[in-house]
Design an enzyme around this catalytic site. Structure first.
Site, PDB file in Angstrom:
ATOM      1  N   TYR A  77      18.569 -41.748   3.178  1.00 16.55           N
ATOM      2  CA  TYR A  77      19.279 -40.456   3.149  1.00 16.55           C
ATOM      3  C   TYR A  77      20.744 -40.597   2.769  1.00 16.55           C
ATOM      4  O   TYR A  77      21.458 -39.607   2.678  1.00 16.55           O
ATOM      5  CB  TYR A  77      19.202 -39.778   4.513  1.00 16.55           C
ATOM      6  CG  TYR A  77      17.890 -39.113   4.746  1.00 16.55           C
ATOM      7  CD1 TYR A  77      16.755 -39.900   4.932  1.00 16.55           C
ATOM      8  CD2 TYR A  77      17.765 -37.738   4.775  1.00 16.55           C
ATOM      9  CE1 TYR A  77      15.523 -39.320   5.129  1.00 16.55           C
ATOM     10  CE2 TYR A  77      16.537 -37.152   4.972  1.00 16.55           C
ATOM     11  CZ  TYR A  77      15.426 -37.938   5.148  1.00 16.55           C
ATOM     12  OH  TYR A  77      14.218 -37.360   5.342  1.00 16.55           O
ATOM     13  N   ASP A  94      12.411 -38.334  10.501  1.00 12.32           N
ATOM     14  CA  ASP A  94      12.111 -37.085   9.812  1.00 12.32           C
ATOM     15  C   ASP A  94      10.609 -36.789   9.912  1.00 12.32           C
ATOM     16  O   ASP A  94      10.188 -35.701  10.333  1.00 12.32           O
ATOM     17  CB  ASP A  94      12.541 -37.228   8.344  1.00 12.32           C
ATOM     18  CG  ASP A  94      12.645 -35.892   7.641  1.00 12.32           C
ATOM     19  OD1 ASP A  94      12.433 -34.859   8.294  1.00 12.32           O
ATOM     20  OD2 ASP A  94      12.934 -35.885   6.431  1.00 12.32           O
TER      21      ASP A  94
END
Ligand code: NAP
Length: 398
Positions: A147, A287
């Site tokens: 990310y 996530d």
């Protein structure tokens, strides 16, 4: 008198009886969800002799309409100055030069913990047979991993240069038509996340912390995360916690810190949910895991979330769903995600009494089958209400 929340020199939040709290209403259904949630927050605070001075700050479509910017500098400054704030869902601008407003806020304020409690509420329709066994708190690393946004596209001069460099310097053979992403995982980033998870588990009388990783394959990133986790236990918590490797099966009164491979974890949270308590994991694993777990308790529409830096005290509490634009302005959707995120915020402020009355009142409302459309369509005998009516029903049960 409304006052700012401050951080003491000892690193404790100092919260006045009437703190100023910035909020972002949110795009799409934010116009319905925010007033409903605010009604619950004000009533719950007042029931415990406190109040909140809400300070609206702009982000997303409303900000773009009024200022020409998606995330005005004043908004970021307000969150920086007031330490703690709350937000509704925001549209992700497409091609606006900003990847995501949520990610931008997390990075600017270095909110390194993404906190996602996952718990079933009696009456919530769930796809599994024993949702009551799910009571987990996910600590997802929020600033690193894939990310970090370090990517080069296939066919670009940057990708070619990188492929050549890696070939010449390290002898790596990467196909020339590859896009490349970098996955940084640092000792600093991993240890502060794991430290926060262990401290949370101790503060909340939890039994274990599981470090979830893919270290069998990605040894120097995910594997290092696991190793650094056990180091934190040994170096900083040896009188309160014990690592699985140092324990002969019985941790006694100590908090047990264990680890599990990510793919097996996704199976076992379904088949043996009672064995998981607090989970500390990297960004991408977290996530996947938080959405999979939220689905297990039927909570996609009501799952709360927070992004926190425990060292500076900064926290942004937020809806985990999106803006659901097709329902915007219809007073229809479930405000539960923002309401429960608010409860998390009050807990972070040390207002545990306010937080628990909100959670109990919401639980009672759902148990009485007073629900918005999303739960009503899955619940036999439900009494379907609007977004604002659901909030009013919670207030009645505070
Ligand atoms: P979404 O807004 O979460 O909506 C997907 C579906 O989830 C909705 O159609 C609805 O399902 C259900 N849903 C969402 N919010 C609900 C609520 N409050 N109550 C009940 N049901 C709810 O996802 P999306 O359509 O993919 O994304 C729309 C925009 O939101 C995009 O711009 C995206 O980038 C953004 N987004 C923002 C955040 C955030 O700010 N945290 C998170 C995710 C996405 P049914 O139609 O089946 O009823």
């Amino acid at each position: 008198m409304p006052e700012k929340i401050k951080m003491s020199p000892e690193g404790q939040l100092v919260v006045p009886d009437c703190p100023i709290v910035p909020f972002i209403e949110g795009d799409g259904t934010g116009v319905d969800i925010w007033p409903a949630s605010k009604m619950v927050f004000d009533a719950a605070a007042s029931a415990h002799g406190r109040s909140i001075e809400w300070k609206e700050v702009l982000a997303g479509e409303k900000a773009f309409r009024e200022t020409g910017e998606w995330l005005p500098a004043e908004t970021v400054q307000a969150f920086r100055d007031h330490l703690v704030g709350i937000k509704g869902p925001l549209t992700t601008p497409i091609g606006g030069g900003i990847r995501s407003l949520n990610v931008a806020l997390r990075q600017v304020l270095d909110l390194y913990v993404c906190l996602r409690p996952v718990k079933w509420f009696r009456g919530v329709p769930s796809p599994v047979r024993h949702p009551e066994k799910v009571d987990m708190v996910i600590f997802r690393e929020n600033t690193e991993d894939v990310y970090a946004g370090l990517e080069v596209a296939e066919g670009t001069p940057e990708a070619r240069k990188l492929i050549e460099y890696l070939h010449d310097q390290l002898g790596w053979n990467i196909r020339v038509d590859s896009g490349i992403g970098i996955k940084p995982v640092s000792e600093t980033g991993s240890k502060r996340l794991i430290r926060a998870a262990i401290q949370y588990a101790l503060d909340h009388n939890r039994k274990s912390v599981t470090l979830v990783h893919k270290g069998n394959i990605q040894k120097f990133t995910e594997g290092a995360f696991r190793a650094w986790g056990y180091e934190v236990v040994r170096d900083e918590f040896s009188d309160l916690a014990i690592g699985w490797d140092d324990c002969d099966g019985d941790p006694g009164k100590l908090l047990l810190v264990k680890d599990a491979i990510a793919d097996i974890t996704l199976q076992q949270v379904l088949t043996r949910p009672a064995e998981f308590d607090v989970i500390a994991t990297l960004n991408l694993n977290g996530d996947y895991l938080s959405d999979a777990l939220a689905a297990q308790v039927g909570g996609i529409g009501i799952a709360p979330g927070a992004n926190i830096n425990y060292m500076t005290g900064h926290g942004v509490f937020e809806a985990t769903h999106g803006t659901a634009p097709k329902y915007a302005g219809q007073d229809k959707v479930n405000p539960g995600s923002v309401i429960l995120s608010g409860a998390l915020m009050f807990e972070h402020l040390g207002w545990a009494d306010v937080a628990s009355s909100i959670v109990h009142a919401l639980e009672r409302t759902i148990a009485e089958k007073i629900v918005t459309y999303d739960f009503a369509r899955l619940t036999e005998g439900a009494h379907e209400v609007r977004c604002s009516e659901f909030a009013a029903a919670i207030v009645e049960r505070l």
